[in-house]
Motif scaffolding. Structure first.
Motif, mmCIF file in Angstrom:
data_model
loop_
_atom_site.group_PDB
_atom_site.id
_atom_site.type_symbol
_atom_site.label_atom_id
_atom_site.label_comp_id
_atom_site.label_asym_id
_atom_site.label_seq_id
_atom_site.Cartn_x
_atom_site.Cartn_y
_atom_site.Cartn_z
ATOM 1 N N ARG A 80 0.856 -1.185 0.000
ATOM 2 C CA ARG A 80 0.000 0.000 0.000
ATOM 3 C C ARG A 80 0.890 1.232 0.000
ATOM 4 O O ARG A 80 1.768 1.354 0.847
ATOM 5 C CB ARG A 80 -0.904 0.013 1.219
ATOM 6 N N SER B 7 -5.953 14.469 3.797
ATOM 7 C CA SER B 7 -5.209 15.133 4.871
ATOM 8 C C SER B 7 -4.484 14.108 5.742
ATOM 9 O O SER B 7 -3.537 14.444 6.445
ATOM 10 C CB SER B 7 -6.156 15.958 5.735
ATOM 11 N N LEU C 190 8.130 -1.432 2.992
ATOM 12 C CA LEU C 190 7.481 -2.456 3.825
ATOM 13 C C LEU C 190 6.853 -1.796 5.053
ATOM 14 O O LEU C 190 5.705 -2.080 5.418
ATOM 15 C CB LEU C 190 8.543 -3.468 4.250
ATOM 16 N N SER D 257 3.833 0.316 4.068
ATOM 17 C CA SER D 257 2.672 -0.520 3.793
ATOM 18 C C SER D 257 1.978 -0.913 5.102
ATOM 19 O O SER D 257 0.756 -0.978 5.165
ATOM 20 C CB SER D 257 3.123 -1.766 3.037
ATOM 21 N N VAL E 236 0.013 2.219 6.931
ATOM 22 C CA VAL E 236 -1.062 2.890 6.182
ATOM 23 C C VAL E 236 -2.267 3.231 7.066
ATOM 24 O O VAL E 236 -2.824 4.319 6.967
ATOM 25 C CB VAL E 236 -1.478 2.010 4.979
ATOM 26 N N TRP F 79 -2.373 4.135 10.025
ATOM 27 C CA TRP F 79 -2.114 5.301 10.886
ATOM 28 C C TRP F 79 -1.894 6.574 10.073
ATOM 29 O O TRP F 79 -1.550 7.606 10.644
ATOM 30 C CB TRP F 79 -0.885 5.050 11.765
ATOM 31 N N SER F 80 -2.036 6.484 8.759
ATOM 32 C CA SER F 80 -1.831 7.643 7.864
ATOM 33 C C SER F 80 -0.442 8.260 8.016
ATOM 34 O O SER F 80 -0.283 9.466 7.952
ATOM 35 C CB SER F 80 -2.892 8.714 8.110
ATOM 36 N N TYR G 87 3.471 8.171 6.515
ATOM 37 C CA TYR G 87 4.288 7.716 5.390
ATOM 38 C C TYR G 87 5.709 8.213 5.614
ATOM 39 O O TYR G 87 5.915 9.364 5.997
ATOM 40 C CB TYR G 87 3.725 8.273 4.081
ATOM 41 N N LEU H 86 -0.981 19.670 4.949
ATOM 42 C CA LEU H 86 -0.919 19.044 6.265
ATOM 43 C C LEU H 86 -0.243 17.678 6.163
ATOM 44 O O LEU H 86 0.630 17.328 6.970
ATOM 45 C CB LEU H 86 -2.338 18.901 6.811
ATOM 46 N N GLN H 87 -0.637 16.925 5.144
ATOM 47 C CA GLN H 87 -0.055 15.585 5.024
ATOM 48 C C GLN H 87 1.420 15.643 4.624
ATOM 49 O O GLN H 87 2.218 14.828 5.089
ATOM 50 C CB GLN H 87 -0.839 14.712 4.046
ATOM 51 N N VAL I 7 3.227 16.407 7.846
ATOM 52 C CA VAL I 7 3.302 15.229 8.735
ATOM 53 C C VAL I 7 4.314 14.221 8.188
ATOM 54 O O VAL I 7 5.123 13.659 8.932
ATOM 55 C CB VAL I 7 1.899 14.585 8.899
ATOM 56 N N THR I 8 4.280 14.014 6.862
ATOM 57 C CA THR I 8 5.222 13.077 6.227
ATOM 58 C C THR I 8 6.663 13.547 6.438
ATOM 59 O O THR I 8 7.540 12.742 6.789
ATOM 60 C CB THR I 8 4.919 12.966 4.715
#
Lengths: 283, 176
Positions: free
Chosen positions: A121, A195, B23, B26, B29, B31-32, B34, B133-134, B137-138
């Motif tokens: 994913r 988001s 890995l 994957s 995911v 927990w959002s 990356y 925002l993402q 966070v990333t």
């Protein structure tokens, strides 16, 4: 001294040479390079997926006999229900075929389902994709629809020898024709940048003015056969509100998607019984 | 020798780091979260190898990353060679035998990769709050993870040199 100066700019000269070469190299060579590197990596991912399956197998072996008997009973109940539903489906399909023959309706697109495990994913701000463990070896075509028990998952964007890449319905690059439940008029669904907090979201455009959605009575957004890729009636998400769009003629709103999209383990690829024409099928 | 054998080792280590990162991604995911940890891949080839080997190792690493990620093919190949050229030019200023400078460089290159990816893949969504925002966070998660991963990775690469009985000193030490 001159040699020293030339030595110092060597990396920059090499970079410029690379840029020129990259610009000159034909696209076919680049595609070949990409495919070669991708195929070289694919076995590692497939092996990882099989190892996960093995791990799950051994984890299940540790269950007690009582647990297994209980699970067997549940499976038997579900099986009898599905057998009944299968008989009912067959009867209804025969009825539909009979009515279609009477009314001389054009034939519908037929699909076969290919169930595939999710190998990887890749969900982030820049892309929303998953990799599945079936590719050309199972005749997966590019552009095929991917679904799961909760509805639409996405569309196959790249097919390798043993794996395929699927663009999720949450991706901003994903777009499809849809309609609201009980309303045949088409609307456009498009993914949104996520988001990362809360459930995944999408957007709906071009909804007619007389359609009303509220949090008490959210509307179900379903797939339509207009695009040709998806069969009609598959759940995309729920729309809780609609407001006038940019043009003022149509309405637009946010679509709440299934949270299970972020943790998929198994999906089904819908393979058309006759080939997809990407130019004609994309709405 | 046409290619420094350390280049092959470093390329293998880079492929391993990418595989492990993907890995973990994957698995994370739900927990959002990356993690983009490409920075450490570039540091040792640029600091340790002669130019030809550095170039081939970085080119192969870039192509490998480009094939693994759904970004435009060639984006990381170009990005790595671009960032690598600058590190290579200034490599005499960095102490590769300790982890301090390589970790600093790894963070810099990683930030450059995040910036490159945002401009190449998400320029149209730059005004979208959710997207920003993402990305934030990333970036935060990746750089926090790098604080642990980068020293491990550099020590792992040095250990590979020792295990394979290869020269564990950088190519351009000022004392040579």
């Amino acid at each position: 001294m001159a040699k020293l100066r030339l030595d110092r700019i060597k990396p920059l000269v090499a970079l410029c040479a690379f840029l020129i070469a990259w610009w000159i190299i034909p696209t076919t060579v680049k595609s070949f390079l990409k495919a070669s590197f991708s195929e070289f990596q694919a076995p590692a991912w497939v092996a990882t997926s099989y190892l996960n399956d093995l791990e799950n197998f051994w984890a299940r072996r540790s269950h007690s006999k009582v647990e297994l008997i209980e699970a067997g009973r549940e499976v038997a109940r579900a099986k009898s229900l599905y057998q009944f539903n299968s008989q009912r489906k067959e009867t209804l399909e025969n009825e539909i075929q009979r009515l279609e023959a009477i009314l001389n309706l054009p034939s519908r697109r037929e699909f076969r389902y290919e169930v595939a495990r999710v190998v990887r994913r890749d969900l982030n701000a820049w892309w929303q994709q998953i990799v599945i463990r079936k590719g050309k070896d199972f005749d997966i075509p590019a552009g095929a629809a991917v679904v799961f028990s909760g509805g639409v998952v996405g569309r196959v964007v790249e097919v390798g020898a043993f794996t395929s890449r699927v663009e999720l319905v949450t991706s901003p690059n994903f777009r499809m024709a849809a309609n609201f439940e009980g309303d045949e008029r088409p609307v456009v669904y498009q993914g949104l940048p996520q988001s990362g907090f809360g459930d995944p979201l999408g957007a709906v455009h071009d909804a007619p003015q007389d359609v009303v959605a509220s949090t008490q009575r959210p509307l179900k957004l379903l797939s339509t056969r207009l695009g040709g890729t998806f069969p009609p009636g598959l759940m995309i998400g729920r729309v809780s509100w609609l407001e006038p769009g940019n043009t003022g003629i149509f309405q637009a709103g946010e679509v709440e998607l299934d949270a299970r999209l972020l943790s998929l383990h198994e999906v089904a690829v819908l393979i058309p019984l006759y080939p997809i024409d990407l130019q004609d099928d994309v709405p | 020798m046409f290619l420094d054998p350390r280049g092959i080792l470093l390329f293998g280590a880079n492929a391993l780091l990418l595989y492990l990162t993907m890995l973990i991604n994957s698995a994370l995911v739900g927990w959002s979260i990356y993690l983009l940890m490409l920075g450490p891949m570039l540091v040792f080839p640029a600091l340790y190898l002669p130019h030809k080997s550095y170039f081939i190792c970085t080119l192969l690493t870039g192509l490998w990353v480009d094939a693994a990620l759904p970004s435009g093919f060639g984006l990381f190949t170009f990005g790595f060679l671009f960032a690598g050229a600058f590190i290579f030019q200034m490599r005499i200023r960095f102490r590769a035998e300790c982890n301090y400078h390589p970790i600093f460089l790894a963070h810099g290159v990683n930030f450059f990769c995040i910036l490159l990816l945002t401009l190449a893949m998400g320029a149209t969504f730059i005004n979208n709050l959710g997207f920003c925002l993402q990305v934030f966070v990333t970036s935060l998660a990746s750089h926090l993870a790098l604080l642990i991963v980068a020293p491990w990775f550099f020590n792992f690469e040095r250990m590979l040199f020792v295990l394979c009985r290869l020269d564990s000193e950088p190519e351009d030490l000022p004392i040579r």
